[in-house]
Scaffold this motif. Sequence first.
Motif, PDB file in Angstrom:
ATOM      1  N   LYS B 235      46.588  38.903  31.758  1.00 22.16           N
ATOM      2  CA  LYS B 235      47.514  39.683  32.592  1.00 22.16           C
ATOM      3  C   LYS B 235      47.475  41.148  32.181  1.00 22.16           C
ATOM      4  O   LYS B 235      47.254  41.454  31.004  1.00 22.16           O
ATOM      5  N   ALA B 236      47.761  42.022  33.156  1.00 26.24           N
ATOM      6  CA  ALA B 236      47.988  43.418  32.803  1.00 26.24           C
ATOM      7  C   ALA B 236      49.406  43.507  32.278  1.00 26.24           C
ATOM      8  O   ALA B 236      50.344  43.038  32.917  1.00 26.24           O
ATOM      9  N   VAL B 237      49.594  44.051  31.078  1.00 27.82           N
ATOM     10  CA  VAL B 237      50.952  44.164  30.552  1.00 27.82           C
ATOM     11  C   VAL B 237      51.480  45.588  30.644  1.00 27.82           C
ATOM     12  O   VAL B 237      52.673  45.823  30.614  1.00 27.82           O
ATOM     13  N   GLU B 238      50.560  46.536  30.730  1.00 27.92           N
ATOM     14  CA  GLU B 238      51.012  47.922  30.835  1.00 27.92           C
ATOM     15  C   GLU B 238      49.951  48.755  31.520  1.00 27.92           C
ATOM     16  O   GLU B 238      48.760  48.518  31.355  1.00 27.92           O
ATOM     17  N   TYR B 239      50.413  49.750  32.287  1.00 27.01           N
ATOM     18  CA  TYR B 239      49.512  50.645  32.979  1.00 27.01           C
ATOM     19  C   TYR B 239      50.096  52.035  32.890  1.00 27.01           C
ATOM     20  O   TYR B 239      51.264  52.237  33.212  1.00 27.01           O
ATOM     21  N   ALA B 240      49.321  52.997  32.412  1.00 27.22           N
ATOM     22  CA  ALA B 240      49.875  54.341  32.257  1.00 27.22           C
ATOM     23  C   ALA B 240      48.776  55.380  32.145  1.00 27.22           C
ATOM     24  O   ALA B 240      47.655  55.062  31.771  1.00 27.22           O
ATOM     25  N   PRO B 241      49.119  56.644  32.468  1.00 26.70           N
ATOM     26  CA  PRO B 241      48.189  57.734  32.164  1.00 26.70           C
ATOM     27  C   PRO B 241      47.977  57.784  30.657  1.00 26.70           C
ATOM     28  O   PRO B 241      48.898  57.479  29.893  1.00 26.70           O
ATOM     29  N   VAL B 242      46.778  58.191  30.219  1.00 24.30           N
ATOM     30  CA  VAL B 242      46.402  58.025  28.816  1.00 24.30           C
ATOM     31  C   VAL B 242      47.341  58.759  27.852  1.00 24.30           C
ATOM     32  O   VAL B 242      47.755  58.208  26.836  1.00 24.30           O
ATOM     33  N   HIS B 243      47.740  59.979  28.194  1.00 23.89           N
ATOM     34  CA  HIS B 243      48.613  60.729  27.280  1.00 23.89           C
ATOM     35  C   HIS B 243      49.945  60.029  27.108  1.00 23.89           C
ATOM     36  O   HIS B 243      50.450  59.877  25.993  1.00 23.89           O
ATOM     37  N   ALA B 244      50.507  59.584  28.224  1.00 21.33           N
ATOM     38  CA  ALA B 244      51.804  58.924  28.179  1.00 21.33           C
ATOM     39  C   ALA B 244      51.725  57.643  27.363  1.00 21.33           C
ATOM     40  O   ALA B 244      52.621  57.328  26.581  1.00 21.33           O
ATOM     41  N   LEU B 245      50.618  56.910  27.523  1.00 21.78           N
ATOM     42  CA  LEU B 245      50.487  55.633  26.826  1.00 21.78           C
ATOM     43  C   LEU B 245      50.505  55.814  25.316  1.00 21.78           C
ATOM     44  O   LEU B 245      51.205  55.108  24.600  1.00 21.78           O
ATOM     45  N   PHE B 246      49.725  56.771  24.822  1.00 25.44           N
ATOM     46  CA  PHE B 246      49.653  56.941  23.371  1.00 25.44           C
ATOM     47  C   PHE B 246      50.889  57.654  22.820  1.00 25.44           C
ATOM     48  O   PHE B 246      51.262  57.469  21.675  1.00 25.44           O
ATOM     49  N   GLU B 247      51.525  58.476  23.659  1.00 24.05           N
ATOM     50  CA  GLU B 247      52.720  59.160  23.198  1.00 24.05           C
ATOM     51  C   GLU B 247      53.875  58.184  23.064  1.00 24.05           C
ATOM     52  O   GLU B 247      54.600  58.194  22.072  1.00 24.05           O
ATOM     53  N   ALA B 248      54.048  57.346  24.054  1.00 19.77           N
ATOM     54  CA  ALA B 248      55.169  56.410  24.023  1.00 19.77           C
ATOM     55  C   ALA B 248      54.776  55.088  24.672  1.00 19.77           C
ATOM     56  O   ALA B 248      55.065  54.854  25.830  1.00 19.77           O
ATOM     57  N   PRO B 249      54.079  54.225  23.915  1.00 20.40           N
ATOM     58  CA  PRO B 249      53.732  52.926  24.477  1.00 20.40           C
ATOM     59  C   PRO B 249      54.999  52.131  24.762  1.00 20.40           C
ATOM     60  O   PRO B 249      55.932  52.169  23.959  1.00 20.40           O
ATOM     61  N   LYS B 250      55.047  51.455  25.903  1.00 20.05           N
ATOM     62  CA  LYS B 250      56.290  50.786  26.298  1.00 20.05           C
ATOM     63  C   LYS B 250      56.276  49.303  25.977  1.00 20.05           C
ATOM     64  O   LYS B 250      57.259  48.746  25.531  1.00 20.05           O
ATOM     65  N   HIS B 251      55.171  48.633  26.251  1.00 22.22           N
ATOM     66  CA  HIS B 251      55.150  47.183  26.044  1.00 22.22           C
ATOM     67  C   HIS B 251      55.035  46.878  24.548  1.00 22.22           C
ATOM     68  O   HIS B 251      54.260  47.530  23.847  1.00 22.22           O
ATOM     69  N   PRO B 252      55.805  45.905  24.057  1.00 25.32           N
ATOM     70  CA  PRO B 252      55.728  45.575  22.625  1.00 25.32           C
ATOM     71  C   PRO B 252      54.303  45.261  22.159  1.00 25.32           C
ATOM     72  O   PRO B 252      53.952  45.568  21.022  1.00 25.32           O
ATOM     73  N   TYR B 253      53.490  44.692  23.043  1.00 25.88           N
ATOM     74  CA  TYR B 253      52.114  44.404  22.644  1.00 25.88           C
ATOM     75  C   TYR B 253      51.329  45.699  22.437  1.00 25.88           C
ATOM     76  O   TYR B 253      50.618  45.860  21.449  1.00 25.88           O
TER      77      TYR B 253
END
Lengths: 329, 322
Positions: B235-253
């Motif tokens: 499953k896809a658990v998270e989808y985000a622009p790259v900067h946002a993902l590394f700055e503040a990952p949302k999914h616990p995984y």
Amino acid sequence: MTVSNSTSENLLEVRNLKKYFPIKGGLMRRTVAQVKALDGVSFSIKKGETLGLVGESGCGKTTTGRTVLRLIPPSGGEVLFEGQDVLKASSSRMRTLRRDMQIVFQDPYASLNPRIPVGQSIAEGLTIHNIGTPKERLDQVAQVLDRVGLNSGHMRRFPHEFSGGQRQRIGIARALVMQPKLIVCDEPVSALDVSIQAQVLNLLNDLQKDLGLTYLFIAHNLSVVEHISNRVGVMYLGRMVELASRDQLFRKPMHPYTKALMSAIPLPDPTIKRDRIILEGDVPSPVNPPSGCRFHPRCWLAQDICKHDDPIFEEKEPGHFVACHFAQG
Amino acid sequence: MAQSDVLLKLKGVKTYFFTDEGTVHAVDGLDFQVRRGETLGIVGESGCGKSVTSMSILRLLGKTGKVIEGEIMFDGENLLDLSEEEMRKIRGNRISMIFQQPTTCLNPVFRIGEQIIEALQIHQGLSGEEANKRTIELLTLVGLPDPVRRMRSFPHEISGGQAQRVMIAMALACNPELLIADEPTTALDVTIQAQILDLMRELREKVNTAIILITHDLGVVAEMAENVMVMYAGKAVEYAPVHALFEAPKHPYTQGLIASTPVLGNVRDELETIPGQVPSLLNPPAGCRFASRCAHKMDQCTQEEPPLIKLEGDRLVRCWLY
């Protein structure tokens, strides 16, 4: 060339270690050339310390680990374990030495016999060395399994019933059961996913703290080596090119190859923009290594002297050894 | 503009493998899209379904695997509806692929040049001479030293890094609109990886191909991708622009994945770990698939599967915390 003067606290000392593999060819299978996998490598490891060895494929890091344990016979040099030459030890002396020096391999799938239960695999060393009664061995296996985060119920299972991370724990248990002083870890986490890799790295760290183990930790991943090592050696084409404490090496690398290696690693942070040093070409063949400094054909600092003179591996700063004519911090 | 901006769009794709042991839910309901010229990174650990996703798009699943549900729209056409022959015209032409093991993907008994020329003749109908010329151009483009002579080499005569350059040349031969790169640098040494990533970045500027970059290496994703999809257990658990993902990952995984990666120059005493292991995809657990390993597990998590929840800034996350 002496890498450390204080012999007493060194568990392992390696001096000018060489390993040439013959290439056979022709009708008579004569040796037509030699692969200089290791060409004069020296280092020492203190008791309780972790020495990391990094380098790319074919640099000789795995060969170093295996020759140190005499799993393959070296072509020259000395390996001193607690002051005694491992390479000259008699076969009976070697048997006792082997209990003190264990190895954990990269591929936990290939290094366990698929047809015997893992408990038996772990106990094999004890059986061979005639340590304890069968009952005592069983107890010891249960203990190490517990120590690596599995339990005694796992003893009767077969390797295919375990995940990659668990199998690597079994590999570690098998080394641990002999109560070794030195463990050579040859790419122990390279086959594992990051979340599992972190579990195994933490386990290795805990074991070292609790049991006072000494590690020779071989890996191609610089981030992993930085995480686990006290000192780090960088190898290139059968030579050690730089050796220093972790902080010295990672904060102030002096050899151009080390600098290139570090700058090549993609960092998990998109905000960092770095000036990357991109090396041209591939690593040359160890059959015909380049003259002079072996790194010179790919080095951006190379001058004429680098083509002719092999740089000496020397201490440029206290505890910081580099083999380069133009080493700079 | 008549052409839509969206090049590839997956809707509710489920790819199952029917094995003797049971049905493996390798990809279990996947939605995402790739715009023209975009680089999308897909990250995840072994068995999360990232490679199966690419094989589903190219319909290269083999006998046991099948896309049982969903749509794969490529430039307005559902790839799942195409005949095998129509599909063959797309593969290697409009969508091409680079694999992890470059040396095993080249045919060992043919010279490198012949393998690229073949693709050019089949897909673009070039004459032998034209194809020959174009091959030299391509090999020069990917920085293979001495391309005229190298064309006559067999795959075993070149290094891994060079083989990956040849694979890239072959993949780009027909100016594909979409390039799927499945762990393109995993088998390579870091200094060679740096060369190949550099090359891919340079080519992306030149040819404006959309790229799906599949990798387990967060560093590679951070460096190459514009948007990132994190996958876990099909499953896809998270989808985000790259900067946002590394700055503040949302999914616990995602958080666990980032925290358990050792980072050069940032030594921590202890690495964070994600306890336990990935669930079996033969019988995926009900509810959230990450629940058994999650520090934030609530009752709801084991009962009901969270939907992809929309967050600010083009982000999606599959977690009941949001």
